[in-house]
Write an enzyme that holds these catalytic residues in place. Structure first.
Site, PDB file in Angstrom:
ATOM      1  N   TYR A 227     -20.577 -12.786 -27.592  1.00 50.04           N
ATOM      2  CA  TYR A 227     -19.828 -14.051 -27.544  1.00 50.04           C
ATOM      3  C   TYR A 227     -20.016 -14.702 -26.165  1.00 50.04           C
ATOM      4  O   TYR A 227     -19.501 -14.222 -25.161  1.00 50.04           O
ATOM      5  CB  TYR A 227     -18.336 -13.841 -27.804  1.00 50.04           C
ATOM      6  CG  TYR A 227     -17.987 -13.217 -29.142  1.00 50.04           C
ATOM      7  CD1 TYR A 227     -18.901 -13.217 -30.206  1.00 50.04           C
ATOM      8  CD2 TYR A 227     -16.742 -12.635 -29.365  1.00 50.04           C
ATOM      9  CE1 TYR A 227     -18.575 -12.648 -31.431  1.00 50.04           C
ATOM     10  CE2 TYR A 227     -16.414 -12.070 -30.592  1.00 50.04           C
ATOM     11  CZ  TYR A 227     -17.341 -12.077 -31.617  1.00 50.04           C
ATOM     12  OH  TYR A 227     -17.018 -11.506 -32.819  1.00 50.04           O
TER      13      TYR A 227
ATOM     14  N   LEU B 210      -8.971 -17.225 -41.374  1.00 46.22           N
ATOM     15  CA  LEU B 210      -8.675 -18.628 -41.708  1.00 46.22           C
ATOM     16  C   LEU B 210      -9.944 -19.332 -42.188  1.00 46.22           C
ATOM     17  O   LEU B 210     -10.034 -20.563 -42.136  1.00 46.22           O
ATOM     18  CB  LEU B 210      -8.097 -19.346 -40.477  1.00 46.22           C
ATOM     19  CG  LEU B 210      -6.875 -18.677 -39.841  1.00 46.22           C
ATOM     20  CD1 LEU B 210      -6.520 -19.339 -38.511  1.00 46.22           C
ATOM     21  CD2 LEU B 210      -5.685 -18.720 -40.788  1.00 46.22           C
TER      22      LEU B 210
END
Ligand SMILES: NC(=O)c1ccc[n+]([C@@H]2O[C@H](COP(=O)([O-])OP(=O)(O)OC[C@H]3O[C@@H](n4cnc5c(N)ncnc54)[C@H](OP(=O)(O)O)[C@@H]3O)[C@@H](O)[C@H]2O)c1
Length: 326
Positions: free
Chosen positions: A62, A212
């Site tokens: 990341y 989500l």
């Protein structure tokens, strides 16, 4: 629903450290999801800890190390309260940003762990995941290398991400696996068939990522506001054509949420706890957010119970989603 209670805690894996029943995905704080505000991200990390979120999820890939570096001062300042989870497996570096090839060789794992420890500025990684399995290396060899890191006191617990039930069982026979991290949400339900049952059987904590739907499940306003540099523009479910179809499904979730007096993000989070109860799984989803307001909303959803009629309404949606999850 208003207000947030402190999150209940569970043991990570079989008798591991206590973790909140919700963790925090930190990826977006450094890469992929458009512009970030470091001040608000840091405030979100601090509030998370106050609310009982203790597991913070990152990976060496990341921001190619940036996310671990960003988290380092926070982790160090709260070392005894934070369970830091990071991952190895992608060969990508700042010099080779487009190299998404996998490497699971023991020597790569050892070096990756040293690099993560150095970037985080700590002596021990609490939870170390294989980000993706590479079939170029026998699984037992890679798990053996991860187990060596545990024996040397550099890693406390092991995790696997996006593996099959067979791989999870094979790995667990080499060294106990504490956590299985895979995509799981109202829109992505493949792991329910045999991977979650294997985790339940082995006492492995299930850590749903992108709970989500990478933001899609949070509603119309979200999907309309993707910035130009947002990596999701390239994901199949967010392509112009598929997005329109998928947002019609999301509208149903928004309708359900309005009926419950909650947000669609909260329905998405609460749905996971309901499914985990149904399947008997120990769960700590890691919704990703860079905002204190959204964090509070997501944490509050851990104490929201959806009734069976609502679950039944959500049941068919995954079958109707356009585009694969990546
Ligand atoms: N193992 C793997 O291969 C893998 C893959 C992907 C992700 N992950 C991990 O899983 C974590 C979570 O996944 P994710 O970030 O991809 O997706 P996600 O949690 O499904 O969604 C994150 C998105 O939703 C938005 N959001 C969060 N809470 C919201 C709320 N209450 N209302 C409206 N919008 C909200 C976030 O925006 P803001 O940030 O602006 O609030 C962000 O754009 C990542 O951070 C990462 O640590 C792991």
């Amino acid at each position: 629903m208003t207000g947030t209670n402190r999150l209940p805690q569970i043991a990570l894996g079989n008798g591991g450290p206590a973790i909140g029943i919700q963790g925090l995905g930190c990826m977006g704080m450094s890469e992929f999801y458009g512009d970030t505000d470091e001040t608000e991200s840091l405030a979100t990390l601090k509030l998370a800890l106050e609310l009982g979120v203790t597991m913070f999820d990152t990976a060496d890939v990341y921001g190619m190390g940036e996310n671990e570096r960003f988290l380092a001062p926070f982790v160090q300042a709260n070392r005894d309260r934070v369970v830091i989870a990071t991952k190895f497996g992608y060969a990508r570096t700042p010099e080779r940003q487009d190299d998404w090839s996998l490497d699971n060789r023991p020597e790569f794992i050892r070096q990756a762990a040293e690099n993560s420890l150095q970037r985080l500025g700590i002596e021990l990684i609490d939870l170390y995941y294989m980000h993706r399995r590479s079939t170029d290396v026998p699984l037992a060899e890679s798990i053996g290398a991860m187990a060596d890191l545990v024996a040397e006191g550099k890693v406390r617990a092991l995790g696997l991400s996006a593996v099959s039930a067979e791989d999870l069982r094979e790995a667990h026979a080499v060294h106990p696996i504490a956590a299985l991290q895979s995509e799981w949400s109202i829109f992505t339900r493949d792991i329910e068939t045999d991977i979650v049952p294997a985790a339940v059987d082995l006492g492995v904590t299930v850590v749903p990522y992108s709970p989500l739907g990478r933001g899609m499940l949070t509603g119309q306003a979200f999907a309309e506001n993707l910035s130009a540099g947002d990596a999701r523009s390239y994901f199949p479910r967010f392509s112009a054509e598929n997005r329109a179809a998928n947002m019609r499904l999301v509208a149903k979730i928004e309708e359900i949420a309005a009926g419950q007096g909650v947000t669609s993000a909260q329905v998405a989070v609460a749905w996971l706890y309901a499914k985990a109860r149904e399947l008997g799984a120990a769960l700590s989803p890691i919704p990703g957010t860079r905002s204190r307001k959204r964090l509070q909303e997501n944490v509050a959803a851990a104490s929201l119970t959806l009734d069976q009629a609502v679950i039944a309404e959500l049941e068919p949606l995954a079958q109707e989603v356009a585009g694969i999850a990546i």
